[in-house]
Design an enzyme around this catalytic site. Structure first.
Site, PDB file in Angstrom:
ATOM      1  N   PHE A 129      69.629 -24.347 -53.122  1.00 21.42           N
ATOM      2  CA  PHE A 129      70.586 -25.348 -52.007  1.00 21.42           C
ATOM      3  C   PHE A 129      69.804 -25.543 -50.733  1.00 21.42           C
ATOM      4  CE2 PHE A 129      73.993 -25.716 -48.739  1.00 21.42           C
ATOM      5  CZ  PHE A 129      74.035 -27.178 -48.823  1.00 21.42           C
TER       6      PHE A 129
ATOM      7  N   TYR B   3      81.038 -20.304 -41.991  1.00 22.25           N
ATOM      8  CA  TYR B   3      79.961 -19.434 -41.911  1.00 22.25           C
ATOM      9  C   TYR B   3      80.274 -18.201 -41.321  1.00 22.25           C
ATOM     10  CZ  TYR B   3      75.126 -17.795 -41.040  1.00 22.25           C
ATOM     11  OH  TYR B   3      73.812 -17.198 -41.030  1.00 22.25           O
TER      12      TYR B   3
ATOM     13  N   TYR C  96      84.040  -1.594 -50.236  1.00 19.79           N
ATOM     14  CA  TYR C  96      83.502  -1.108 -51.480  1.00 19.79           C
ATOM     15  C   TYR C  96      82.935   0.156 -50.883  1.00 19.79           C
ATOM     16  CZ  TYR C  96      84.001  -4.858 -54.681  1.00 19.79           C
ATOM     17  OH  TYR C  96      84.414  -5.764 -55.714  1.00 19.79           O
TER      18      TYR C  96
HETATM   19  P1  NAD Z   1      67.850 -20.242 -46.012  1.00 24.23           P
HETATM   20  O1  NAD Z   1      68.978 -21.465 -46.054  1.00 24.23           O
HETATM   21  O2  NAD Z   1      66.540 -20.786 -45.905  1.00 24.23           O
HETATM   22  O3  NAD Z   1      67.780 -19.221 -47.240  1.00 24.23           O
HETATM   23  C1  NAD Z   1      69.315 -19.084 -47.892  1.00 24.23           C
HETATM   24  C2  NAD Z   1      68.919 -19.200 -49.479  1.00 24.23           C
HETATM   25  O4  NAD Z   1      70.111 -18.871 -50.285  1.00 24.23           O
HETATM   26  C3  NAD Z   1      68.338 -20.679 -49.958  1.00 24.23           C
HETATM   27  O5  NAD Z   1      67.252 -20.350 -50.929  1.00 24.23           O
HETATM   28  C4  NAD Z   1      69.333 -20.977 -50.806  1.00 24.23           C
HETATM   29  O6  NAD Z   1      68.978 -22.060 -51.758  1.00 24.23           O
HETATM   30  C5  NAD Z   1      70.033 -19.879 -51.160  1.00 24.23           C
HETATM   31  N1  NAD Z   1      71.638 -20.162 -51.629  1.00 24.23           N
HETATM   32  C6  NAD Z   1      72.501 -20.597 -50.807  1.00 24.23           C
HETATM   33  N2  NAD Z   1      73.690 -20.546 -51.626  1.00 24.23           N
HETATM   34  C7  NAD Z   1      73.589 -19.896 -52.760  1.00 24.23           C
HETATM   35  C8  NAD Z   1      74.201 -19.605 -53.815  1.00 24.23           C
HETATM   36  N3  NAD Z   1      75.474 -20.026 -53.763  1.00 24.23           N
HETATM   37  N4  NAD Z   1      73.637 -18.935 -54.804  1.00 24.23           N
HETATM   38  C9  NAD Z   1      72.448 -18.774 -54.663  1.00 24.23           C
HETATM   39  N5  NAD Z   1      71.597 -18.893 -53.820  1.00 24.23           N
HETATM   40  C10 NAD Z   1      72.279 -19.678 -52.663  1.00 24.23           C
HETATM   41  O7  NAD Z   1      68.406 -19.557 -44.877  1.00 24.23           O
HETATM   42  P2  NAD Z   1      67.890 -18.061 -44.141  1.00 24.23           P
HETATM   43  O8  NAD Z   1      67.515 -18.505 -42.828  1.00 24.23           O
HETATM   44  O9  NAD Z   1      66.462 -17.737 -45.020  1.00 24.23           O
HETATM   45  O10 NAD Z   1      68.788 -16.990 -43.975  1.00 24.23           O
HETATM   46  C11 NAD Z   1      68.874 -16.063 -45.153  1.00 24.23           C
HETATM   47  C12 NAD Z   1      69.962 -15.284 -44.946  1.00 24.23           C
HETATM   48  O11 NAD Z   1      69.955 -14.398 -43.722  1.00 24.23           O
HETATM   49  C13 NAD Z   1      71.376 -15.952 -45.003  1.00 24.23           C
HETATM   50  O12 NAD Z   1      72.371 -15.118 -45.451  1.00 24.23           O
HETATM   51  C14 NAD Z   1      71.619 -16.057 -43.588  1.00 24.23           C
HETATM   52  O13 NAD Z   1      73.028 -15.958 -43.212  1.00 24.23           O
HETATM   53  C15 NAD Z   1      70.947 -14.661 -42.971  1.00 24.23           C
HETATM   54  N6  NAD Z   1      70.558 -14.754 -41.587  1.00 24.23           N
HETATM   55  C16 NAD Z   1      69.582 -15.635 -41.158  1.00 24.23           C
HETATM   56  C17 NAD Z   1      69.330 -15.849 -39.908  1.00 24.23           C
HETATM   57  C18 NAD Z   1      68.234 -16.679 -39.507  1.00 24.23           C
HETATM   58  O14 NAD Z   1      68.098 -16.861 -38.247  1.00 24.23           O
HETATM   59  N7  NAD Z   1      67.232 -17.051 -40.242  1.00 24.23           N
HETATM   60  C19 NAD Z   1      70.147 -15.221 -38.906  1.00 24.23           C
HETATM   61  C20 NAD Z   1      71.010 -14.324 -39.134  1.00 24.23           C
HETATM   62  C21 NAD Z   1      71.368 -13.963 -40.625  1.00 24.23           C
END
Ligand code: NAD
Ligand code: UDP
Length: 310
Positions: free
Chosen positions: A36, A145, A159
């Site tokens: 996505f 979110y 869990y």
């Molecule tokens: P990103 O959007 O680059 O990565 C998220 C990934 O999850 C993508 O590859 C997307 O295709 C995949 N994805 C989304 N929905 C999905 C689904 N239903 N099934 C399978 N795959 C799915 O974002 P990121 O910055 O790499 O963030 C990764 C994680 O870290 C997330 O959970 C985010 O909430 C958390 N996070 C990130 C930050 C940040 O600043 N980057 C901060 C806090 C938390």
């Protein structure tokens, strides 16, 4: 010892760096993603590694595999993307957590949740400690979110209490670095791309809101440290940079570093945009022996270099 590790969201920004690091450490890695917001380009350099496997799957559906550890990162993280389909965002957080926790319970794997500083909402306590319960608007534009991630934390801890699953929760603050998608929409990538193209730098609001930015390598290091802790350490633990920056100052720093001619323009502040953000990382320091090592100055240079060469 070589471990078998599942990384959901492994083709995304953080996930691809995590897969790379886990492989470097000699593990076998299964990257699960529905693409996505992730892309194959983020992981293409890993494909020839015989210990790396890629699965196209959506974590709102159950998935079965035998692994030792699960890092649950699947979820769009940029406000622009997670607000496209808020119902799906919530399903990904909640049903994804249920599916990964159910799997962890069945196969007795450790499972780490990439939670977020967004669980604090627009915080009334500054800096934010893990004991602060937050100030989230449950019906606002960011709720899909924020509340999804809060519900996931509830599921993880439930869990653990009810089924004895070995869980780890990290509350990650704003992270930036190479492999953010050019259309990601988050502030660091937006400003760098705008500056490199001499397009106007878009500040939402007056730019006095603050964030604390961490470079991706530091965050990946913290995730692996957390997973390696004893079972009785489950968090949540804040992971971020305790240095706080105003968005306007970030814009000026990027302009200077890129030697750009871009003008700064001001746009309306999106609803529920938090005014301040800064982690208290005492727990991470004490329990994980972790603190950020890459300064904003050096991290921005590396990220600008990446976007220049895209
Ligand atoms: P990103 O959007 O680059 O990565 C998220 C990934 O999850 C993508 O590859 C997307 O295709 C995949 N994805 C989304 N929905 C999905 C689904 N239903 N099934 C399978 N795959 C799915 O974002 P990121 O910055 O790499 O963030 C990764 C994680 O870290 C997330 O959970 C985010 O909430 C958390 N996070 C990130 C930050 C940040 O600043 N980057 C901060 C806090 C938390
Ligand atoms: N922001 C901005 N211009 C942009 C993108 C974001 O001024 O082009 C602001 C945004 O309103 C917020 C801060 O920068 O106050 C961080 O936004 P981001 O989307 O990166 O992360 P989050 O709000 O989820 O912390």
């Amino acid at each position: 010892m070589k471990k078998k590790i599942l990384v959901t969201g492994g083709a995304g920004f953080l996930g691809s760096h995590l897969c790379e690091k886990l492989l470097e450490k000699g593990n076998e890695v299964i990257c699960l993603d529905n693409y996505f917001t992730g892309q194959k380009a983020n992981i293409v350099h890993l494909i020839n590694n015989p210990y790396f496997e890629v699965v196209r799957h959506d974590i709102t559906m159950p998935y079965f595999i035998e692994v030792d550890e699960i890092y649950n990162l699947a979820c769009p993280a940029s406000p622009v993307h997670y607000q496209i389909n808020p119902i799906k965002t919530m399903k990904t957080s909640v049903m994804g957590a249920i599916n990964m926790l159910g799997l962890a319970k069945r196969i007795k794997a450790k499972v780490l949740q990439a939670s977020t500083s967004e669980v604090y909402g627009d915080p009334e306590v500054h800096p934010q400690k893990e004991s602060y319960h937050g100030n989230v608007n449950p019906i606002g534009d960011r709720a899909c979110y924020d509340e999804g991630k809060r519900a996931a934390e509830t599921l993880f801890t439930s869990y653990q209490r009810q089924n004895n699953v070995s869980i780890k929760i990290l509350r990650i603050f704003n992270t930036y670095g190479p492999r953010m998608m050019p259309n990601d929409g988050r502030v660091v990538s937006n400003f760098i791309i705008q500056a490199l193209n001499n397009q106007p730098i878009t500040i939402y609001g007056n730019g006095t809101q603050t964030r604390s930015f961490s470079y991706v390598d530091d965050i990946v290091d913290a995730m692996i440290r957390m997973m390696e802790t004893e079972d009785n350490l489950s968090g949540p633990i804040n992971i971020g940079n305790p240095e706080e920056f105003r968005i306007i100052d970030l814009a000026n720093t990027v302009l200077k570093k890129t030697e750009s001619n871009s003008e700064i323009i001001f746009k309306p502040l999106p609803s529920d945009d938090p005014m301040q953000r800064k982690p208290d990382i005492t727990l991470a320091r004490e329990l994980l022996n972790w603190q950020p090592t890459v300064s904003l100055d050096s991290g921005l240079d590396r990220t600008i270099h990446y976007f220049r060469n895209l």
